[in-house]
Design a protein around this motif. Structure first.
Motif, mmCIF file in Angstrom:
data_model
loop_
_atom_site.group_PDB
_atom_site.id
_atom_site.type_symbol
_atom_site.label_atom_id
_atom_site.label_comp_id
_atom_site.label_asym_id
_atom_site.label_seq_id
_atom_site.Cartn_x
_atom_site.Cartn_y
_atom_site.Cartn_z
ATOM 1 N N SER E 11 0.775 -1.235 0.000
ATOM 2 C CA SER E 11 0.000 0.000 0.000
ATOM 3 C C SER E 11 0.802 1.278 0.000
ATOM 4 O O SER E 11 0.230 2.344 -0.043
ATOM 5 N N ASN E 12 2.120 1.246 0.056
ATOM 6 C CA ASN E 12 2.764 2.562 0.116
ATOM 7 C C ASN E 12 3.747 2.800 -1.023
ATOM 8 O O ASN E 12 3.880 1.995 -1.945
ATOM 9 N N SER E 13 4.419 3.903 -0.926
ATOM 10 C CA SER E 13 5.203 4.380 -2.055
ATOM 11 C C SER E 13 6.365 3.462 -2.413
ATOM 12 O O SER E 13 6.786 3.402 -3.563
ATOM 13 N N ASN E 14 6.901 2.730 -1.435
ATOM 14 C CA ASN E 14 8.079 1.930 -1.728
ATOM 15 C C ASN E 14 7.752 0.743 -2.632
ATOM 16 O O ASN E 14 8.471 0.456 -3.579
ATOM 17 N N ASP E 15 6.644 0.067 -2.321
ATOM 18 C CA ASP E 15 6.279 -1.032 -3.212
ATOM 19 C C ASP E 15 5.871 -0.513 -4.580
ATOM 20 O O ASP E 15 6.108 -1.175 -5.581
ATOM 21 N N ASN E 16 5.266 0.661 -4.600
ATOM 22 C CA ASN E 16 4.981 1.237 -5.910
ATOM 23 C C ASN E 16 6.274 1.474 -6.681
ATOM 24 O O ASN E 16 6.310 1.299 -7.897
ATOM 25 N N LEU E 17 7.330 1.829 -5.967
ATOM 26 C CA LEU E 17 8.622 1.998 -6.627
ATOM 27 C C LEU E 17 9.110 0.692 -7.229
ATOM 28 O O LEU E 17 9.551 0.654 -8.374
ATOM 29 N N ARG E 18 9.025 -0.406 -6.467
ATOM 30 C CA ARG E 18 9.434 -1.708 -7.000
ATOM 31 C C ARG E 18 8.599 -2.056 -8.229
ATOM 32 O O ARG E 18 9.121 -2.535 -9.230
ATOM 33 N N TYR E 19 7.298 -1.825 -8.121
ATOM 34 C CA TYR E 19 6.404 -2.161 -9.216
ATOM 35 C C TYR E 19 6.741 -1.335 -10.456
ATOM 36 O O TYR E 19 6.861 -1.859 -11.558
ATOM 37 N N GLU E 20 6.921 -0.039 -10.268
ATOM 38 C CA GLU E 20 7.185 0.815 -11.434
ATOM 39 C C GLU E 20 8.574 0.555 -12.017
ATOM 40 O O GLU E 20 8.743 0.549 -13.236
ATOM 41 N N ARG E 21 9.547 0.316 -11.141
ATOM 42 C CA ARG E 21 10.884 -0.040 -11.615
ATOM 43 C C ARG E 21 10.832 -1.353 -12.402
ATOM 44 O O ARG E 21 11.436 -1.492 -13.460
ATOM 45 N N GLY E 22 10.075 -2.304 -11.882
ATOM 46 C CA GLY E 22 9.949 -3.600 -12.547
ATOM 47 C C GLY E 22 9.239 -3.488 -13.887
ATOM 48 O O GLY E 22 9.634 -4.108 -14.879
ATOM 49 N N LEU E 23 8.169 -2.682 -13.914
ATOM 50 C CA LEU E 23 7.413 -2.528 -15.152
ATOM 51 C C LEU E 23 8.285 -1.881 -16.229
ATOM 52 O O LEU E 23 8.259 -2.286 -17.404
ATOM 53 N N ALA E 24 9.082 -0.883 -15.828
ATOM 54 C CA ALA E 24 9.987 -0.237 -16.787
ATOM 55 C C ALA E 24 11.018 -1.247 -17.308
ATOM 56 O O ALA E 24 11.326 -1.287 -18.513
ATOM 57 N N ARG E 25 11.531 -2.071 -16.414
ATOM 58 C CA ARG E 25 12.525 -3.077 -16.807
ATOM 59 C C ARG E 25 11.891 -4.118 -17.740
ATOM 60 O O ARG E 25 12.493 -4.538 -18.722
ATOM 61 N N LEU E 26 10.675 -4.533 -17.413
ATOM 62 C CA LEU E 26 9.960 -5.499 -18.253
ATOM 63 C C LEU E 26 9.776 -4.956 -19.662
ATOM 64 O O LEU E 26 9.991 -5.661 -20.658
ATOM 65 N N ARG E 27 9.372 -3.673 -19.756
ATOM 66 C CA ARG E 27 9.209 -3.061 -21.078
ATOM 67 C C ARG E 27 10.528 -3.007 -21.827
ATOM 68 O O ARG E 27 10.598 -3.260 -23.028
#
Lengths: 158, 158, 158, 158, 158, 158
Positions: E11-27
């Motif tokens: 629920s907070n900003s840090n996991d969103n960071l992992r998610y967004e970092r991961g999504l960028a890497r996946l792309r």
């Protein structure tokens, strides 16, 4: 060198070239560990000793198109993922070091296999790497410090 | 507890939550065997120690939707069938006992794998179970009696 | 029913008991999918059709000591982890539904295999589950809502 | 011999026939190594000891249609290729010798697996064969001479 | 972007960071093929879609210590060797191209797996590469000429 | 026939001997199916086409010490057990027929793998055999009668 008695079907200079090219490649990559594997075959399957030198090393590793560092990363990845060839994985972790892959790169390659073959495969790969690294020399200072921190963390949280 | 030096990319309270939730789950399921696995990573791949706690235990085992007994039966089945992860199979046979799976249920799960992965996989799984059970305590009286009967039968038929 | 011509080495009432017990178990667990597998063997290996009924179902699945729900969770876990038996995995995902394992429990079992056999194994297991669930009936409303959210998220982040 | 207490679900003469036929087959093929495997199950899974005798040996190995030599070559090939069942591979290398497969045929079977399962699988299979052959008696003179030649060649080329 | 409904435990900003970092890497690595895999999970296991982004891509692929080219060579090697994950192998052959691995390097990596996992694994890996290359664009002129030569050779020798 | 352009590292008569010996062996064992596999490599990995002919067929299958029937039984067993190489399994089931292994022997070899690699592996092996047999010609009358009996039995018991 005469190779004739041992491999009658490979009787001329060209196969000797493959054999000698492969043996040189084997020494370059796997060093003494590789030579020991081949020698250990002498009592049970001497022709297989020759084939190990000729095909993987004389034919495959002597090809252009992929550098040796990448080849060793590929093997460490594959054998970690397959999980059923610990002796060969150790030989190739040493082989990776021999051709210039760093310990960090080896550890990262093995860790990455957790994604593709599961955590047990990666854990057993790291166990193999620890044995090879311990035999090859001192641990990196950075790893030593991090280890102390993890141990402290785990204990403190208990 | 501070986790900062060891895992710079995990710097705030939420990842610490995953880590602590995972560590608690690891202790609950695998007990000291699990902690030892994690600690053994400290010298070779300290970040992997953290990832083992965060992903399998913090993310997966902490999910609702499947009870821990079923999760441990699933792992014992899978590792028996894969047949290339004996150390992890033993940790999870102990883990299954820890969360209330009975010895009989563990033995039945492993036996069933003969159907899906072959008799050697099941035999090697039973060998792992014997080692864990021997370390964990006494054999069941029923198994003891049955063992005597089988031994007698095999001998008598010879 | 006479079973004599087909299985001459199994000529008396006891083997017929195993066969009939196994056939009943097969119907209970795998339903029509299981029967079709057995029937499909008739042209190529009719004795194997009998052995499939007698050993896995007559001998193993008929044992006490582990409930059918746990047995099906174990099989779904193992076949997902092995990753080389998609047709049988689908039959047993349906089998799991048949003996009362919920869709959520099946999905959790398969997801957990990412830890032990890697993400590709889990992804391919989920693909098998999707096919079985689609054939078996409607998707859960909760999953539908979550799917919409994920799709929106992925698109929004692009 | 009475088999009743140990296997209550197998209470009449026909299952005793399968059991006795299987036990005879097990002795013929695997000899003492096979009997030891079965006896080792007595304390942990006595029913599995019975099933090992009844299904693989009573049902499968007792079938006509494929001679025992071919059956043992098939098993040595498969277990070498799978690479995760070293104890069973050794039992069946001995089993192959017991039913008349020669050492040369066993070594050729294992070497051939390099093509289908890779060189590590073949190398580990040869290691298993070496252990079984050493226990079973003297090395062949031909292999001895060839071994000396290979060792000399490798050394000379260094 | 709000991620809350879909992943209440993150629920907070840090996991969103992992998610967004991961999504960028996946792309970056897998491109549209990777995004499609994740989106396809939305109906069956939406949380697994998030975990695929967070752990493999957010945690592992975002680590320093091994360049992306080496990581993709490692994955192509491992999935070729395992031989049971064709869809993921294709995604990562494309991924390797995306991060700058050449076709020749990919083909060499797959060919090398013949040594470690057998010729069938390498052949099936090459089949996957052919499909990806065909979709990605034209064949190399060199390969075209060599192909013509091989075809001529095989025919001429018949 | 000149082989020079295509395989510059194989420039003299001896390697041509291995190539031609291997090509003859490939034709003898796998027939058109084998040639097609090799030809299909021409566009993607022409050197691998040469290596497939030289090593498995020129080096391994040309060795004395194990007859071709036994070699094909070994391959059918191994590929059935590994379970991840269906195209190659089909080529070798045809190959087994080509060198004189009977349908019954092939079916028995595959059935036996249920013991060592599980029932799914054997079932998928039988599926491959059915496809090859159907393409190769008529079913045996005995199998036809047995099939009718099994179908009747299953239906009658329902």
């Amino acid at each position: 060198m005469t190779n004739t008695q041992q491999s009658p079907s490979n009787s001329n200079s060209n196969d000797n070239l493959r054999y000698e090219r492969g043996l040189a490649r084997l020494r370059e990559i796997d060093g003494e560990g590789g030579i020991k594997v081949v020698e250990s075959l002498a009592d049970i399957a001497p022709d297989f000793a020759r084939l190990v030198i000729e095909f993987p090393f004389g034919d495959i590793y002597s090809r252009p198109g992929l550098d040796l560092r990448s080849r060793e990363i590929a093997v460490v990845a594959a054998l970690t993922a397959m999980g059923n060839a610990a002796p060969q994985l150790k030989v190739h972790i040493q082989g990776a070091l021999n051709v210039g892959v760093t310990r960090t790169e080896i550890v990262e390659t093995i860790m990455q296999m957790a994604v593709y073959a599961g955590f047990p495969a990666a854990l057993n790969g790291l166990t193999a790497a620890r044995e090879v690294f311990a035999h090859a020399g001192v641990a990196t200072p950075a790893a030593g410090r991090a280890a102390a921190t993890v141990a402290a963390t785990v204990t403190a949280t208990a």
